[in-house]
Write a protein that holds these residues in place. Structure first.
Motif, PDB file in Angstrom:
ATOM      1  N   MET A  52       0.824  -1.211   0.000  1.00  0.00           N
ATOM      2  CA  MET A  52       0.000   0.000   0.000  1.00  0.00           C
ATOM      3  C   MET A  52       0.856   1.258   0.000  1.00  0.00           C
ATOM      4  SD  MET A  52      -2.814  -1.343   2.751  1.00  0.00           S
ATOM      5  CE  MET A  52      -3.772   0.164   2.864  1.00  0.00           C
ATOM      6  N   ARG A  53       2.034   1.162   0.596  1.00  0.00           N
ATOM      7  CA  ARG A  53       2.940   2.307   0.623  1.00  0.00           C
ATOM      8  C   ARG A  53       3.695   2.485  -0.688  1.00  0.00           C
ATOM      9  NH1 ARG A  53       3.352  -0.024   5.851  1.00  0.00           N
ATOM     10  NH2 ARG A  53       5.315  -1.114   5.427  1.00  0.00           N
ATOM     11  N   GLU A  54       3.439   1.557  -1.627  1.00  0.00           N
ATOM     12  CA  GLU A  54       4.131   1.611  -2.915  1.00  0.00           C
ATOM     13  C   GLU A  54       3.210   1.675  -4.119  1.00  0.00           C
ATOM     14  OE1 GLU A  54       6.456  -1.945  -2.839  1.00  0.00           O
ATOM     15  OE2 GLU A  54       7.965  -1.137  -1.440  1.00  0.00           O
ATOM     16  N   ASP A  55       1.932   1.262  -3.960  1.00  0.00           N
ATOM     17  CA  ASP A  55       1.067   1.047  -5.125  1.00  0.00           C
ATOM     18  C   ASP A  55      -0.385   1.371  -4.773  1.00  0.00           C
ATOM     19  OD1 ASP A  55      -0.357   0.097  -7.329  1.00  0.00           O
ATOM     20  OD2 ASP A  55       0.827  -1.740  -7.510  1.00  0.00           O
ATOM     21  N   TYR A  56      -1.008   2.278  -5.504  1.00  0.00           N
ATOM     22  CA  TYR A  56      -2.387   2.682  -5.221  1.00  0.00           C
ATOM     23  C   TYR A  56      -3.372   1.534  -5.439  1.00  0.00           C
ATOM     24  CZ  TYR A  56      -6.386   5.848  -4.867  1.00  0.00           C
ATOM     25  OH  TYR A  56      -7.534   6.485  -4.467  1.00  0.00           O
ATOM     26  N   ARG A  57      -3.028   0.584  -6.300  1.00  0.00           N
ATOM     27  CA  ARG A  57      -3.916  -0.562  -6.497  1.00  0.00           C
ATOM     28  C   ARG A  57      -4.108  -1.321  -5.187  1.00  0.00           C
ATOM     29  NH1 ARG A  57      -1.220  -4.213 -10.780  1.00  0.00           N
ATOM     30  NH2 ARG A  57       0.584  -3.576  -9.497  1.00  0.00           N
ATOM     31  N   ALA A  58      -3.071  -1.361  -4.370  1.00  0.00           N
ATOM     32  CA  ALA A  58      -3.163  -2.047  -3.086  1.00  0.00           C
ATOM     33  C   ALA A  58      -4.057  -1.277  -2.117  1.00  0.00           C
ATOM     34  CB  ALA A  58      -1.771  -2.237  -2.490  1.00  0.00           C
ATOM     35  N   ILE A  59      -4.103   0.037  -2.241  1.00  0.00           N
ATOM     36  CA  ILE A  59      -5.014   0.853  -1.430  1.00  0.00           C
ATOM     37  C   ILE A  59      -6.461   0.442  -1.713  1.00  0.00           C
ATOM     38  CG2 ILE A  59      -5.905   3.187  -1.057  1.00  0.00           C
ATOM     39  CD1 ILE A  59      -3.157   2.930   0.125  1.00  0.00           C
ATOM     40  N   ILE A  60      -6.796   0.372  -2.999  1.00  0.00           N
ATOM     41  CA  ILE A  60      -8.160  -0.009  -3.387  1.00  0.00           C
ATOM     42  C   ILE A  60      -8.455  -1.447  -3.000  1.00  0.00           C
ATOM     43  CG2 ILE A  60      -9.753  -0.275  -5.324  1.00  0.00           C
ATOM     44  CD1 ILE A  60      -9.065   2.642  -4.545  1.00  0.00           C
ATOM     45  N   SER A  61      -7.489  -2.329  -3.157  1.00  0.00           N
ATOM     46  CA  SER A  61      -7.675  -3.737  -2.783  1.00  0.00           C
ATOM     47  C   SER A  61      -8.005  -3.859  -1.297  1.00  0.00           C
ATOM     48  CB  SER A  61      -6.411  -4.541  -3.103  1.00  0.00           C
ATOM     49  OG  SER A  61      -6.520  -5.871  -2.635  1.00  0.00           O
ATOM     50  N   ALA A  62      -7.304  -3.109  -0.449  1.00  0.00           N
ATOM     51  CA  ALA A  62      -7.558  -3.161   0.992  1.00  0.00           C
ATOM     52  C   ALA A  62      -8.961  -2.653   1.308  1.00  0.00           C
ATOM     53  CB  ALA A  62      -6.510  -2.339   1.737  1.00  0.00           C
ATOM     54  N   CYS A  63      -9.378  -1.565   0.677  1.00  0.00           N
ATOM     55  CA  CYS A  63     -10.732  -1.031   0.889  1.00  0.00           C
ATOM     56  C   CYS A  63     -11.790  -2.037   0.455  1.00  0.00           C
ATOM     57  CB  CYS A  63     -10.905   0.286   0.122  1.00  0.00           C
ATOM     58  SG  CYS A  63      -9.944   1.675   0.752  1.00  0.00           S
ATOM     59  N   GLU A  64     -11.579  -2.658  -0.694  1.00  0.00           N
ATOM     60  CA  GLU A  64     -12.537  -3.644  -1.188  1.00  0.00           C
ATOM     61  C   GLU A  64     -12.610  -4.853  -0.258  1.00  0.00           C
ATOM     62  OE1 GLU A  64     -14.605  -3.755  -3.840  1.00  0.00           O
ATOM     63  OE2 GLU A  64     -14.177  -1.674  -4.397  1.00  0.00           O
ATOM     64  N   ALA A  65     -11.476  -5.264   0.274  1.00  0.00           N
ATOM     65  CA  ALA A  65     -11.461  -6.398   1.201  1.00  0.00           C
ATOM     66  C   ALA A  65     -12.273  -6.089   2.453  1.00  0.00           C
ATOM     67  CB  ALA A  65     -10.028  -6.750   1.575  1.00  0.00           C
ATOM     68  N   LEU A  66     -12.172  -4.860   2.961  1.00  0.00           N
ATOM     69  CA  LEU A  66     -12.921  -4.476   4.156  1.00  0.00           C
ATOM     70  C   LEU A  66     -14.431  -4.443   3.902  1.00  0.00           C
ATOM     71  CD1 LEU A  66     -10.607  -1.622   5.477  1.00  0.00           C
ATOM     72  CD2 LEU A  66     -11.080  -3.791   6.644  1.00  0.00           C
ATOM     73  N   GLY A  67     -14.823  -4.265   2.647  1.00  0.00           N
ATOM     74  CA  GLY A  67     -16.242  -4.193   2.320  1.00  0.00           C
ATOM     75  C   GLY A  67     -16.839  -5.462   1.752  1.00  0.00           C
ATOM     76  N   GLU A  68     -16.051  -6.532   1.703  1.00  0.00           N
ATOM     77  CA  GLU A  68     -16.488  -7.774   1.053  1.00  0.00           C
ATOM     78  C   GLU A  68     -17.364  -8.624   1.973  1.00  0.00           C
ATOM     79  OE1 GLU A  68     -14.559 -11.640  -1.281  1.00  0.00           O
ATOM     80  OE2 GLU A  68     -13.263 -10.129  -0.350  1.00  0.00           O
TER      81      GLU A  68
END
Length: 339
Positions: free
Chosen positions: A235-251
């Motif tokens: 997440m500290r390197e790639d914005y795709r990981a930011i979105i992935s983490a948010c999606e995981a929290l909402g799954e």
């Protein structure tokens, strides 16, 4: 010569655990031993088999007593040395170890409210102050109440070597915040519990109490939260990981699985008003303090960084919230091949 060790532990009170502590005198140079206590007086045992064990897991200088004295945070064990059922730190340890390679780190924003007797500090007798707004990060005796306590608490935390990263006045009179981190899940949780103990102990000397009640005043006033900032190396390197983490929290069931463990009384605070999302709905957005999870604008701009879970209550158990976020987000990143 000898020194004083203040053994601190989390009790079994429900729905919100309390901190307990007692003092052990040790010879200079002596190691911190395991100790015991009466679990029947802390909601952790029955009287006919009341012994429970204190296992030191974190220590730091005691800034109140000074000298060589120390504060000692302990896990609670049964007499067979297994974790007591109230020991949530023991549940976090394997999760932290499992995902250590992803380098998860947290910063927790601990809000709290001072009370003078039955009134929030700064509330007039028999009435209410002016509406919230001007108190946030304010200055002046007409808007700020308890700064002397807050400054002393900050000094104590720094003298103890805790990773305190800031303080500020909040939106209601007598309401404040301090931030702990960035640190790993175990470290941030240990230090937050010690910082909470120091908050209560410091307020004692001013004849004021501090509460983590998530809705200390009913009506048109903000509640008190423990906004939890989180990132992994990806997440500290790639914005795709930011979105992935948010999606995981909402799954799936994850939103409710988390919320029901984010502190007692969460439905009173997460109403959809006062900079909160409804407790039973999940959302995330950039710079949105009305979302469940906020992505700071700078993170979107930089294309990397961290997220802020705005749902945890002020009274949340940090061992629980860090375990849930680490497990959910790191598992999601693994699934999306973003580690």
């Amino acid at each position: 010569m000898s020194y004083k060790a203040e053994y601190i532990w989390i009790d079994g009170t429900e729905p919100t655990a309390k901190l307990r502590s007692k003092t052990k005198i040790l010879a200079d140079g002596a190691e911190l031993p395991i100790w015991g206590f009466d679990g029947s007086s802390t909601n952790q045992a029955e009287g006919h088999a009341s012994d429970r064990v204190l296992q030191p897991v974190f220590s730091c200088p005691d800034p109140i007593r000074g000298g060589t004295n120390v504060l000692v945070l302990c896990e609670v064990l049964n007499i067979d040395m297994t974790p007591h059922e109230s020991n949530t730190r023991a549940l976090l340890r394997p999760v932290a170890e499992k995902f250590a390679g992803q380098e998860p780190i947290f910063g927790i924003e601990q809000e709290y409210t001072f009370f003078d007797g039955v009134r929030p500090l700064g509330f007039p007798v028999g009435g209410f102050p002016a509406a919230q707004g001007g108190y946030y990060c304010g200055v002046g005796s007409d808007e700020i109440f308890g700064r002397d306590i807050v400054e002393k608490h900050l000094d104590h935390c720094l003298a103890a070597g805790l990773e305190i990263s800031g303080i500020n006045a909040e939106v209601m009179p007598g309401q404040w915040e301090f931030q702990v981190g960035p640190l790993g899940p175990l470290e941030v949780s240990d230090q937050l519990w010690i910082a909470r103990w120091l908050l209560y102990r410091t307020a004692e000397d001013f004849n004021v109490s501090a509460t983590l009640n998530p809705k200390p005043v009913k009506g048109d006033w903000n509640g008190a939260g423990a906004h939890t900032n989180f990132s992994t190396r990806a997440m500290r390197e790639d914005y795709r990981a930011i979105i992935s983490a948010c999606e995981a929290l909402g799954e799936g069931s994850k939103p409710l699985d988390h919320v029901k463990n984010y502190g007692a009384g969460i439905d009173e605070r997460l109403t959809g008003l006062h900079e909160t999302a409804p407790w039973n709905e999940f959302s995330y957005g950039v710079s949105d303090r009305g979302a469940s999870v906020r992505i700071p604008w700078q993170v979107e701009k930089d294309g990397k960084g961290y997220i802020e879970d705005r749902r945890p209550n002020a009274n949340v158990d940090p061992y629980v919230v860090t375990r849930l976020i680490t497990d959910t987000c790191c598992t999601g990143l693994e699934k999306d091949n973003l580690i």
